[in-house]
Design a protein around this motif. Structure first.
Motif, mmCIF file in Angstrom:
data_model
loop_
_atom_site.group_PDB
_atom_site.id
_atom_site.type_symbol
_atom_site.label_atom_id
_atom_site.label_comp_id
_atom_site.label_asym_id
_atom_site.label_seq_id
_atom_site.Cartn_x
_atom_site.Cartn_y
_atom_site.Cartn_z
ATOM 1 N N ALA A 173 -1.048 9.263 3.507
ATOM 2 C CA ALA A 173 -1.488 7.954 3.007
ATOM 3 C C ALA A 173 -0.720 6.784 3.607
ATOM 4 O O ALA A 173 -1.274 5.684 3.763
ATOM 5 C CB ALA A 173 -1.373 7.925 1.483
ATOM 6 N N ASP A 174 0.562 6.978 3.944
ATOM 7 C CA ASP A 174 1.315 5.851 4.503
ATOM 8 C C ASP A 174 0.887 5.522 5.922
ATOM 9 O O ASP A 174 1.147 4.424 6.409
ATOM 10 C CB ASP A 174 2.831 6.105 4.434
ATOM 11 C CG ASP A 174 3.255 7.431 5.046
ATOM 12 O OD1 ASP A 174 2.578 8.429 4.782
ATOM 13 O OD2 ASP A 174 4.263 7.464 5.769
ATOM 14 N N GLN A 215 -1.916 4.440 7.350
ATOM 15 C CA GLN A 215 -3.236 3.870 7.121
ATOM 16 C C GLN A 215 -4.075 3.959 8.397
ATOM 17 O O GLN A 215 -3.576 3.764 9.504
ATOM 18 C CB GLN A 215 -3.108 2.407 6.703
ATOM 19 C CG GLN A 215 -2.513 2.198 5.323
ATOM 20 C CD GLN A 215 -3.498 2.507 4.212
ATOM 21 O OE1 GLN A 215 -4.592 1.949 4.160
ATOM 22 N NE2 GLN A 215 -3.108 3.394 3.303
ATOM 23 N N LYS A 274 0.813 -1.220 0.000
ATOM 24 C CA LYS A 274 0.000 0.000 0.000
ATOM 25 C C LYS A 274 0.843 1.265 0.000
ATOM 26 O O LYS A 274 0.327 2.352 -0.239
ATOM 27 C CB LYS A 274 -0.900 0.036 1.245
ATOM 28 C CG LYS A 274 -1.951 -1.049 1.318
ATOM 29 C CD LYS A 274 -2.670 -0.952 2.664
ATOM 30 C CE LYS A 274 -3.628 -2.108 2.867
ATOM 31 N NZ LYS A 274 -4.226 -2.071 4.228
ATOM 32 N N ARG A 275 2.120 1.137 0.328
ATOM 33 C CA ARG A 275 2.915 2.332 0.601
ATOM 34 C C ARG A 275 3.536 2.936 -0.642
ATOM 35 O O ARG A 275 3.792 2.250 -1.635
ATOM 36 C CB ARG A 275 4.022 1.996 1.602
ATOM 37 C CG ARG A 275 3.672 2.266 3.051
ATOM 38 C CD ARG A 275 2.422 1.557 3.519
ATOM 39 N NE ARG A 275 2.084 1.921 4.899
ATOM 40 C CZ ARG A 275 1.122 1.354 5.581
ATOM 41 N NH1 ARG A 275 0.392 0.407 5.051
ATOM 42 N NH2 ARG A 275 0.871 1.751 6.815
ATOM 43 N N GLN A 276 3.820 4.253 -0.531
ATOM 44 C CA GLN A 276 4.540 4.937 -1.594
ATOM 45 C C GLN A 276 6.015 5.053 -1.202
ATOM 46 O O GLN A 276 6.371 4.863 -0.050
ATOM 47 C CB GLN A 276 3.926 6.302 -1.868
ATOM 48 C CG GLN A 276 3.590 7.111 -0.624
ATOM 49 C CD GLN A 276 2.787 8.346 -0.957
ATOM 50 O OE1 GLN A 276 3.137 9.070 -1.867
ATOM 51 N NE2 GLN A 276 1.724 8.595 -0.216
#
Length: 379
Positions: A358-359, A361, A84-86
């Motif tokens: 976003a990271d 969650q 899920k991470r950037q």
């Protein structure tokens, strides 16, 4: 695995998707630091989780399925979180119940991981968790741990793999920050403020004078300087803050001529600034949720309005306030009430709102999971 029957209000919380178990949810029992199966008022299966006291409650729901909480479970959990991470150089890999397991966070610093254990039970499971993590993410060079509950005689240590340099730099939004992974609970940068620092790098304070209060290592100040701020002043009570702050500036080859580091209580600095006719175009307020020194105590929930009111006395016309808190027990509406109380009759407008990036969650069913609240406010 111990079976516990919940009362109807607690059952409804679990069915709504809230994962935090509070003391009031449980019938009288002496269980602690153990896996549990939660049952509803009719004896039906609700979820599996564990009990262990921490500042957020009495335990956590982990899964609402009849599945084994074994090595394979954790391997899948970590693989899903990673995907899920950037690709920041430093970011959160795993964020408590936002990624399906409350009581644990894992951060990434340019190839190294930092595990934070928030209660005794999750700490007791660390061997299994670390084995699963290494299976899921073999590319991680090494790991460290932080102990965020009371009872052990250490706060930080190396866990596995390579040891990181004592200090090294990570890159975020084109800015270098110096970090350290094995020196107490802190690492030199708060990762949840990616986007707020990004707004400063993008020129929010270009050509302006910036006052950064409760500055820690002055990461906001460095971001502002890299975004063209004319001058910055960073104020923190910790004596070590000056050394750590200068390290960020030096990592970016910034001259210190127009950047000051002041070791002082923030409320004393307000008095100092007024005595010396100092004023600023941008003031950043990011205090701890609760703090105590020899003179006073400070609570975000009760006292934040004082910070706003005193900041306004040294804020230039058409200035900007960045008001931030990470207090999970303070809702965004209650935080805004504190801000409005501080502004009083002073005209102002909310320019931008930031929550967790976003990271980090979150559990979308539980508002307290999204603990970061930041407002950019213009006058």
């Amino acid at each position: 695995m111990e079976k516990i029957s919940l009362n109807q209000p607690a059952e409804q919380k679990v069915l709504k998707g809230i994962n935090l178990i509070e003391k009031g949810d449980l019938p009288d029992n002496n269980l602690d630091n153990t896996w549990i199966e939660l049952q509803g008022s009719r004896g039906q299966f609700l979820a599996k989780g564990y009990l262990s006291a921490q500042n957020k409650g009495a335990g956590w729901v982990i899964t609402r399925r009849q599945e084994e909480l074994d090595l394979a479970f954790f391997v899948t959990l970590f693989q899903m979180a990673w995907n899920k991470r950037q690709a920041y150089h430093a970011y959160r890999i795993f964020n408590q119940d936002g990624d399906g397991f409350g009581g644990l966070t894992i951060d990434f610093y340019d190839g190294y991981s930092v595990f934070s254990w928030y209660n005794e039970f999750i700490y007791s499971q660390r061997a299994n968790i670390i084995e699963a993590f290494q299976k899921a993410l073999p590319q991680i060079k090494g790991g460290y741990e932080k102990i965020r509950f009371k009872g052990l005689d250490y706060e930080s240590r190396h866990l596995f793999g390579q040891e990181a340099p004592e200090t090294f730099t990570v890159l975020e939004n084109g800015v270098c920050y110096q970090v350290f992974l094995n020196d107490g609970l802190m690492t030199g940068i708060f990762l949840d403020q990616h986007e707020v620092r990004g707004s400063l790098v993008d020129g929010l304070a270009a050509g302006q004078s910036v006052l950064n209060l409760f500055s820690y290592t002055a990461a906001f100040s460095v971001a502002a300087a890299m975004g063209g701020a004319a001058e910055t002043t960073s104020v923190d009570l910790a004596k070590r803050s000056r050394e750590l702050s200068q390290a960020h500036f030096e990592a970016n080859h910034l001259e210190l001529d127009h950047h000051r580091f002041v070791v002082m209580d923030v409320f004393d600095y307000f008095k100092y600034a007024k005595r010396h006719d100092l004023s600023y175009d941008v003031i950043i307020l990011d205090p701890p949720s609760f703090a105590r020194n020899k003179k006073k105590t400070f609570s975000v929930a009760k006292d934040y309005h004082n910070l706003i009111a005193q900041s306004l006395e040294i804020l230039n016309p058409k200035g900007i306030l960045i008001a931030s808190t990470n207090a999970a027990n303070l809702t965004i509406s209650k935080f805004k009430e504190q801000i409005e109380k501080g502004f009083g009759s002073q005209a102002h407008n909310y320019v931008q709102t930031y929550r967790l990036p976003a990271d980090f969650q979150i559990n979308k069913k539980d508002e307290s999971s999204n603990y970061l609240k930041v407002f950019t406010i213009g006058i």
